[in-house]
Design a protein around this motif. Sequence first.
Motif, PDB file in Angstrom:
ATOM      1  N   GLY A  45       0.640  -1.385  -0.004  1.00 43.61           N
ATOM      2  CA  GLY A  45       0.077  -0.089   0.009  1.00 43.61           C
ATOM      3  C   GLY A  45       0.870   1.323   0.074  1.00 43.61           C
ATOM      4  N   LEU A  46       1.885   1.007   0.615  1.00 37.53           N
ATOM      5  CA  LEU A  46       2.875   2.390   0.729  1.00 37.53           C
ATOM      6  C   LEU A  46       3.593   2.549  -0.606  1.00 37.53           C
ATOM      7  CD1 LEU A  46       4.970   2.106   4.058  1.00 37.53           C
ATOM      8  CD2 LEU A  46       3.184   3.639   3.521  1.00 37.53           C
ATOM      9  N   ARG A  47       3.895   1.485  -1.193  1.00 37.03           N
ATOM     10  CA  ARG A  47       4.538   1.661  -2.694  1.00 37.03           C
ATOM     11  C   ARG A  47       3.087   2.191  -3.774  1.00 37.03           C
ATOM     12  NH1 ARG A  47       6.815  -3.789  -1.288  1.00 37.03           N
ATOM     13  NH2 ARG A  47       8.967  -3.264  -1.102  1.00 37.03           N
ATOM     14  N   LYS A  48       1.924   1.989  -3.585  1.00 36.58           N
ATOM     15  CA  LYS A  48       0.898   2.312  -4.244  1.00 36.58           C
ATOM     16  C   LYS A  48       0.882   3.921  -4.011  1.00 36.58           C
ATOM     17  CE  LYS A  48      -1.490  -1.863  -5.024  1.00 36.58           C
ATOM     18  NZ  LYS A  48      -2.766  -2.721  -4.723  1.00 36.58           N
ATOM     19  N   ARG A  49       1.010   4.391  -2.673  1.00 34.41           N
ATOM     20  CA  ARG A  49       1.032   5.636  -2.419  1.00 34.41           C
ATOM     21  C   ARG A  49       2.267   6.492  -2.789  1.00 34.41           C
ATOM     22  NH1 ARG A  49      -0.956   4.819   3.551  1.00 34.41           N
ATOM     23  NH2 ARG A  49       0.643   6.399   3.855  1.00 34.41           N
ATOM     24  N   SER A  50       3.186   5.896  -3.674  1.00 32.22           N
ATOM     25  CA  SER A  50       4.273   6.633  -4.289  1.00 32.22           C
ATOM     26  C   SER A  50       5.447   6.614  -3.343  1.00 32.22           C
ATOM     27  CB  SER A  50       3.912   7.793  -4.671  1.00 32.22           C
ATOM     28  OG  SER A  50       3.135   7.773  -5.713  1.00 32.22           O
ATOM     29  N   TYR A  51       5.424   5.775  -2.158  1.00 34.20           N
ATOM     30  CA  TYR A  51       6.644   5.661  -1.296  1.00 34.20           C
ATOM     31  C   TYR A  51       7.721   4.742  -2.052  1.00 34.20           C
ATOM     32  CZ  TYR A  51       4.320   7.761   2.780  1.00 34.20           C
ATOM     33  OH  TYR A  51       3.818   8.799   3.722  1.00 34.20           O
ATOM     34  N   LEU A  52       9.127   5.077  -1.800  1.00 35.51           N
ATOM     35  CA  LEU A  52      10.011   4.214  -2.419  1.00 35.51           C
ATOM     36  C   LEU A  52      10.299   3.299  -1.246  1.00 35.51           C
ATOM     37  CD1 LEU A  52      11.582   3.387  -4.753  1.00 35.51           C
ATOM     38  CD2 LEU A  52      13.173   5.130  -4.120  1.00 35.51           C
ATOM     39  N   VAL A  53       9.804   2.246  -1.440  1.00 32.07           N
ATOM     40  CA  VAL A  53      10.122   1.186  -0.213  1.00 32.07           C
ATOM     41  C   VAL A  53      11.270   0.166  -0.925  1.00 32.07           C
ATOM     42  CG1 VAL A  53       9.214  -0.721   1.331  1.00 32.07           C
ATOM     43  CG2 VAL A  53       7.696   1.289   0.556  1.00 32.07           C
ATOM     44  N   VAL A  54      12.263   0.241  -0.266  1.00 33.23           N
ATOM     45  CA  VAL A  54      13.422  -0.601  -0.813  1.00 33.23           C
ATOM     46  C   VAL A  54      13.580  -1.735   0.346  1.00 33.23           C
ATOM     47  CG1 VAL A  54      15.880  -0.693  -1.038  1.00 33.23           C
ATOM     48  CG2 VAL A  54      14.719   1.526  -1.490  1.00 33.23           C
ATOM     49  N   ARG A  55      13.869  -3.002  -0.284  1.00 34.90           N
ATOM     50  CA  ARG A  55      14.211  -4.277   0.467  1.00 34.90           C
ATOM     51  C   ARG A  55      15.375  -4.620   0.222  1.00 34.90           C
ATOM     52  NH1 ARG A  55      13.348  -9.796  -1.659  1.00 34.90           N
ATOM     53  NH2 ARG A  55      13.163 -11.284  -0.067  1.00 34.90           N
ATOM     54  N   GLU A  56      16.060  -4.987   1.448  1.00 34.57           N
ATOM     55  CA  GLU A  56      17.610  -5.097   1.299  1.00 34.57           C
ATOM     56  C   GLU A  56      17.904  -6.454   2.108  1.00 34.57           C
ATOM     57  OE1 GLU A  56      18.804  -1.765   3.511  1.00 34.57           O
ATOM     58  OE2 GLU A  56      18.933  -0.530   1.769  1.00 34.57           O
ATOM     59  N   GLN A  57      18.836  -7.207   1.523  1.00 34.80           N
ATOM     60  CA  GLN A  57      18.938  -8.423   2.501  1.00 34.80           C
ATOM     61  C   GLN A  57      20.339  -8.165   3.119  1.00 34.80           C
ATOM     62  OE1 GLN A  57      17.138 -11.148   1.740  1.00 34.80           O
ATOM     63  NE2 GLN A  57      18.096 -12.337   3.467  1.00 34.80           N
ATOM     64  N   HIS A  58      20.430  -8.486   4.425  1.00 36.11           N
ATOM     65  CA  HIS A  58      21.387  -8.249   5.159  1.00 36.11           C
ATOM     66  C   HIS A  58      22.186  -9.652   5.605  1.00 36.11           C
ATOM     67  CE1 HIS A  58      20.616  -4.235   7.236  1.00 36.11           C
ATOM     68  NE2 HIS A  58      20.083  -4.368   6.060  1.00 36.11           N
ATOM     69  N   ARG A  59      23.464  -9.546   5.911  1.00 36.14           N
ATOM     70  CA  ARG A  59      24.412 -10.601   6.152  1.00 36.14           C
ATOM     71  C   ARG A  59      23.761 -11.783   6.898  1.00 36.14           C
ATOM     72  NH1 ARG A  59      29.149  -7.175   8.025  1.00 36.14           N
ATOM     73  NH2 ARG A  59      29.076  -5.509   6.363  1.00 36.14           N
ATOM     74  N   ASP A  60      23.202 -11.535   7.990  1.00 35.62           N
ATOM     75  CA  ASP A  60      22.434 -12.478   8.802  1.00 35.62           C
ATOM     76  C   ASP A  60      21.246 -13.163   8.300  1.00 35.62           C
ATOM     77  OD1 ASP A  60      20.911 -10.165   9.151  1.00 35.62           O
ATOM     78  OD2 ASP A  60      20.860 -10.200  11.239  1.00 35.62           O
ATOM     79  N   ASP A  61      21.079 -12.837   7.037  1.00 31.96           N
ATOM     80  CA  ASP A  61      19.942 -13.421   6.072  1.00 31.96           C
ATOM     81  C   ASP A  61      18.609 -12.658   6.515  1.00 31.96           C
ATOM     82  OD1 ASP A  61      21.393 -14.991   4.487  1.00 31.96           O
ATOM     83  OD2 ASP A  61      21.105 -16.694   5.567  1.00 31.96           O
TER      84      ASP A  61
END
Length: 76
Positions: A45-61
């Motif tokens: 829903g945030l993405r649809k409201r034009s927020y740029l939501v970034v997904r990141e994978q960290h070292r600890d999975d």
Amino acid sequence: MATSKPKTKSAKVIALLVRGNGSSINEIGKATNWKPHSIRAFLTGLRKRSYLVVREQHRDDETVYRIAEQSEARAS
């Protein structure tokens, strides 16, 4: 000047996501008492409201989500 706590669960989630290191599904769930599928739906829903939501994978999975600025997206 004292800062007030976010009043809604949505505001809590956004506050967690704008932190420099973002937030995991588990952290958001603890803050809101939402289940993972509800959290992912909120992120959509945030993405649809034009927020740029970034997904990141960290070292600890662990997967971490954060709200990035538009300039970060152009630099990538």
